[in-house]
Design an enzyme around this catalytic site. Structure first.
Site: not given
Ligand code: SAM
Length: 295
Positions: A122-124, A144, A187, A238
């Site tokens: 998320a957010p995708g 997510e 990511d 990031c």
């Molecule tokens: N890849 C996404 C994009 O480009 O839109 C951004 C991802 S963001 C850097 C990391 C995401 O990992 C967050 O939405 C967070 O809630 C989720 N997250 C954190 N720990 C997680 C877990 N154990 N399993 C799945 N999702 C997780």
């Protein structure tokens, strides 16, 4: 880096020291980038629109193509709100996305028919980019953990018209051990040390960093276990900190690092050979990408 800069900034001192330790004189450039506002950037969603339509409907914002990716555009004369009011945005023909964040899916090289896991999705932005890059043909599982962010992911996947996407609202560490994927994008959640700007309040702390470091290692090891033999894992954050980047990659035993070709026109910081660390500046966020193969 001068102490004057340190005194003026609201960047936590512990982060400044870490940057100085890792990058020496180069830390000054990173800290200066934290003070810069970046222009609006977007990705054309090839599943719904072509470049011609986007260029003509956004002409008043003077869109400029980014050098490293034909679907990436920079709008020097726009605010996000202006773009959000356009039909293109409302129809999901474009996706507002930072330039650096477009890189990991490019290195994943998704193809039609491949099974791909976007592990923390998320957010995708990257889920929908992977789908578009594969012409809508990749079989994507997007996971997510956070319920609220999961809803954003679902909304964006639908709005961008990305087909063949299975959405899972769960902790990726608990994914079934029987899954196997051709490719995985991790990511990872991170301290955000690369994205600090006047628009992003500083959320960095040593506590957050150490929480992210252990989560990143657990997610990496889980990702590796879910890869088919010969499969590809792209790991990105990031952050520009070694603990979350090279050290995390090194913690993964048995993976083979695939050297990445530096993309044209993307500013880079020194990083372990084969990985890429995008230098934050007035256009790019700080971002790390590594590509690994499971032998
Ligand atoms: N890849 C996404 C994009 O480009 O839109 C951004 C991802 S963001 C850097 C990391 C995401 O990992 C967050 O939405 C967070 O809630 C989720 N997250 C954190 N720990 C997680 C877990 N154990 N399993 C799945 N999702 C997780």
């Amino acid at each position: 880096m001068s102490d004057i800069l340190l005194e003026k900034s609201n960047i936590p001192e512990a982060l400044v020291r870490k940057l100085q330790l890792q990058y020496g004189e180069g830390a000054g450039g990173i800290l200066a980038a934290f003070e810069k506002e970046r222009p609006v950037t977007l990705r054309v969603n090839r599943l719904k629109a072509d470049e011609e339509r986007v260029m003509s409907e956004l002409a008043r914002f003077s869109p400029k193509k980014a050098s490293f990716y034909e679907d990436a555009f920079i709008l020097e004369n726009a605010k996000e709100r202006d773009v959000e009011e356009t039909a293109l945005y409302q129809e999901g023909c474009i996706y507002l996305q930072s330039l650096s964040s477009m890189l990991p899916p490019l290195f994943l090289e998704p193809k039609s028919g491949e099974s791909i896991l976007d592990m923390t999705a998320a957010p995708g932005g990257k889920t929908t980019e992977i789908s578009a890059l594969s012409g809508g043909g990749a079989l994507i599982t997007a996971c997510e953990r956070d319920k609220f962010r999961f809803e954003r992911l679902k909304y964006n996947v639908e709005k961008q018209g990305a087909p063949r996407v299975t959405l899972l609202n769960e902790d990726a560490r608990n994914l079934s051990p029987y899954f196997r994927f051709d490719k995985i994008l991790l990511d990872a959640p991170c301290s955000g040390s690369g994205t600090i700007s006047p628009d992003h309040p500083v959320k960095w702390s040593e506590k957050l960093l150490s929480k992210c470091v252990s989560l990143q290692r657990a997610l990496l090891s889980k990702a590796f276990s879910l890869l088919k033999s010969g499969g590809t894992l792209v790991y990105s954050t990031c952050s520009v900190l070694r603990e979350e980047n090279e050290d995390a990659v090194r913690s993964l035993k048995g993976a083979k690092l695939v050297p990445l070709e530096p993309p044209e026109g993307v500013p880079l910081l020194p990083s372990q050979e084969g990985t890429l660390c995008v230098a934050p500046d007035g256009l790019f966020e700080g971002f790390f990408v590594a590509k690994l193969v499971k032998p």
